[in-house]
Design an enzyme around this catalytic site. Structure first.
Site, PDB file in Angstrom:
ATOM      1  N   HIS A 122       0.824  -1.219   0.000  1.00 58.95           N
ATOM      2  CA  HIS A 122       0.000   0.000   0.000  1.00 58.95           C
ATOM      3  C   HIS A 122       0.852   1.259   0.000  1.00 58.95           C
ATOM      4  O   HIS A 122       0.398   2.319   0.418  1.00 58.95           O
ATOM      5  CB  HIS A 122      -0.945   0.011   1.218  1.00 58.95           C
ATOM      6  CG  HIS A 122      -2.039  -1.008   1.114  1.00 58.95           C
ATOM      7  ND1 HIS A 122      -2.758  -1.446   2.205  1.00 58.95           N
ATOM      8  CD2 HIS A 122      -2.524  -1.705   0.055  1.00 58.95           C
ATOM      9  CE1 HIS A 122      -3.648  -2.348   1.806  1.00 58.95           C
ATOM     10  NE2 HIS A 122      -3.518  -2.538   0.510  1.00 58.95           N
ATOM     11  N   CYS A 156       4.514  20.058  -6.883  1.00 58.28           N
ATOM     12  CA  CYS A 156       5.830  19.473  -7.171  1.00 58.28           C
ATOM     13  C   CYS A 156       6.822  20.592  -7.504  1.00 58.28           C
ATOM     14  O   CYS A 156       6.513  21.488  -8.298  1.00 58.28           O
ATOM     15  CB  CYS A 156       5.680  18.516  -8.361  1.00 58.28           C
ATOM     16  SG  CYS A 156       7.230  17.912  -9.021  1.00 58.28           S
ATOM     17  N   GLY A 196      -1.426  -9.552  12.276  1.00 58.82           N
ATOM     18  CA  GLY A 196      -2.078  -8.268  12.555  1.00 58.82           C
ATOM     19  C   GLY A 196      -2.889  -7.717  11.408  1.00 58.82           C
ATOM     20  O   GLY A 196      -2.828  -6.522  11.111  1.00 58.82           O
TER      21      GLY A 196
HETATM   22  N1  APR Z   1      -1.241  -7.972  18.119  1.00 59.10           N
HETATM   23  C1  APR Z   1      -1.866  -8.806  17.247  1.00 59.10           C
HETATM   24  N2  APR Z   1      -2.917  -8.432  16.481  1.00 59.10           N
HETATM   25  C2  APR Z   1      -3.358  -7.163  16.626  1.00 59.10           C
HETATM   26  C3  APR Z   1      -2.770  -6.243  17.522  1.00 59.10           C
HETATM   27  C4  APR Z   1      -1.663  -6.696  18.280  1.00 59.10           C
HETATM   28  N3  APR Z   1      -1.028  -5.898  19.149  1.00 59.10           N
HETATM   29  N4  APR Z   1      -3.458  -5.054  17.423  1.00 59.10           N
HETATM   30  C5  APR Z   1      -4.441  -5.256  16.508  1.00 59.10           C
HETATM   31  N5  APR Z   1      -4.378  -6.509  16.034  1.00 59.10           N
HETATM   32  C6  APR Z   1      -5.218  -7.142  15.001  1.00 59.10           C
HETATM   33  C7  APR Z   1      -6.700  -6.864  15.115  1.00 59.10           C
HETATM   34  O1  APR Z   1      -7.308  -7.870  15.914  1.00 59.10           O
HETATM   35  C8  APR Z   1      -7.153  -6.966  13.657  1.00 59.10           C
HETATM   36  O2  APR Z   1      -7.424  -8.319  13.340  1.00 59.10           O
HETATM   37  O3  APR Z   1      -4.808  -6.580  13.765  1.00 59.10           O
HETATM   38  C9  APR Z   1      -5.915  -6.531  12.862  1.00 59.10           C
HETATM   39  C10 APR Z   1      -6.022  -5.116  12.305  1.00 59.10           C
HETATM   40  O4  APR Z   1      -7.029  -5.130  11.314  1.00 59.10           O
HETATM   41  P1  APR Z   1      -7.318  -3.770  10.516  1.00 59.10           P
HETATM   42  O5  APR Z   1      -7.435  -2.649  11.465  1.00 59.10           O
HETATM   43  O6  APR Z   1      -8.448  -4.065   9.563  1.00 59.10           O
HETATM   44  O7  APR Z   1      -5.970  -3.497   9.687  1.00 59.10           O
HETATM   45  P2  APR Z   1      -5.529  -4.137   8.307  1.00 59.10           P
HETATM   46  O8  APR Z   1      -5.997  -5.552   8.194  1.00 59.10           O
HETATM   47  O9  APR Z   1      -4.088  -3.892   8.154  1.00 59.10           O
HETATM   48  O10 APR Z   1      -6.318  -3.222   7.233  1.00 59.10           O
HETATM   49  C11 APR Z   1      -6.014  -3.457   5.871  1.00 59.10           C
HETATM   50  O11 APR Z   1      -7.354  -1.536   5.279  1.00 59.10           O
HETATM   51  O12 APR Z   1      -7.923   0.583   5.839  1.00 59.10           O
HETATM   52  C12 APR Z   1      -7.179  -0.162   4.948  1.00 59.10           C
HETATM   53  O13 APR Z   1      -5.250   0.465   3.766  1.00 59.10           O
HETATM   54  C13 APR Z   1      -5.715   0.170   5.055  1.00 59.10           C
HETATM   55  O14 APR Z   1      -3.824  -1.326   4.950  1.00 59.10           O
HETATM   56  C14 APR Z   1      -5.089  -1.117   5.550  1.00 59.10           C
HETATM   57  C15 APR Z   1      -6.090  -2.160   5.109  1.00 59.10           C
END
Ligand code: APR
Length: 263
Positions: A122, A156, A196
């Site tokens: 991303h 830019c 995560g």
């Molecule tokens: N340890 C383990 N897991 C964790 C922790 C931690 N300390 N903190 C949060 N989590 C887990 C949550 O339980 C959840 O399952 O990480 C996950 C985060 O999920 P999201 O918030 O949806 O993040 P992500 O999956 O990276 O989102 C994907 O969505 O908004 C867009 O572009 C953005 O890259 C992002 C994409």
């Protein structure tokens, strides 16, 4: 949990092409909120603000939101530091266990922890890119120009084009090189660590699905505080809890297996 960590360590120690897919949850222990957990970023900021259409309607408005989020500490990537989870994955690369990290995060923390094979699926929010000539500059330089009030909409310095953070906005394509490398790595992997991520956003969430559908299927080890949206379909070993704590335990177990092999 101990027996699950032992099973995951056995898989990793024997793996020929282990890779990791990480999401915002690996950086919450560095003080950066994730998006969808309670208290996550999407509770405070409307995700539509991060769509490319909204940005193009009024780039200056987005940049003011960006500065507000940085000032409020909501999303201040510059002051965040890698945490034990990032260091554990960097060590696994050093041990030649992990071939690469495909990250959905834009915080640069894997690189700062020492990982060298990092696919920025991303993009990276520490850089800004001109939408016309594609030249890159540190995002601090753009923030500086905004704070000095010299520019309503950052331009830019080379061609005068509109400048945008070098992160992928909703509605934008994944950078072609990142997509190509992650496809090759996914096809080749025999173990996939998912750390995560809620696996709710495509095409990143397609990676574990592809890893399971290919032949031979990869083994998927999921490390999450809450089970991902796809854990029933893709996950072979589900390790629930803190990424920092679990990855440190997993790394120690893998190092023990490598040491035993040396004997
Ligand atoms: N340890 C383990 N897991 C964790 C922790 C931690 N300390 N903190 C949060 N989590 C887990 C949550 O339980 C959840 O399952 O990480 C996950 C985060 O999920 P999201 O918030 O949806 O993040 P992500 O999956 O990276 O989102 C994907 O969505 O908004 C867009 O572009 C953005 O890259 C992002 C994409």
């Amino acid at each position: 949990m101990e027996d699950l960590i032992a099973k995951a360590a056995d898989l990793l120690a024997r793996a020929r092409n282990a890779i990791a897919l990480t999401g915002a949850g690996i950086s919450t222990e560095s003080g950066i909120p994730d998006f969808r957990s309670p208290g996550g970023l999407w509770e405070r900021v409307d995700p539509a603000e991060f769509s490319i259409d909204r940005f193009l309607q009024n780039p200056g408005r987005f940049w003011r939101i960006h500065l507000d989020m940085k000032r409020s500490g909501d999303f201040d990537l510059a002051s965040a530091k890698p945490n034990p989870a990032h260091f554990a994955l960097a060590r696994m690369e050093e041990l030649e266990i992990l071939k690469c990290v495909i990250t959905q995060n834009v915080d640069n923390l894997h690189q700062r922890a020492g990982s060298t094979e990092v696919v920025e699926f991303h993009g990276n929010l520490l850089r800004a890119a001109c939408m016309k000539c594609r030249s890159l500059e540190p995002i601090e330089d753009v923030e500086e120009r905004l704070l000095q009030g010299t520019e309503e909409t950052p331009r830019c310095k080379k061609c005068g084009g509109v400048v945008k953070p070098d992160a992928v906005f909703f509605g934008e394509a994944i950078p072609s090189k990142a997509m190509a490398v992650s496809q090759v790595q996914t096809q080749r992997c025999d173990v996939l660590l998912v750390v995560g991520s809620s696996l709710q956003v495509f095409p990143a969430a397609q990676i574990p699905i592809t890893a399971k559908m290919k032949s031979p299927a990869a083994k998927v080890v999921e490390i999450n505080r809450d089970p991902s949206a796809l854990h029933r379909e893709v996950t072979d070993i589900l390790l629930l809890g803190s990424a920092g704590e679990i990855l440190q335990r997993l790394l120690r177990a893998v190092e023990d297996r490598i040491a035993d092999r040396m004997l």
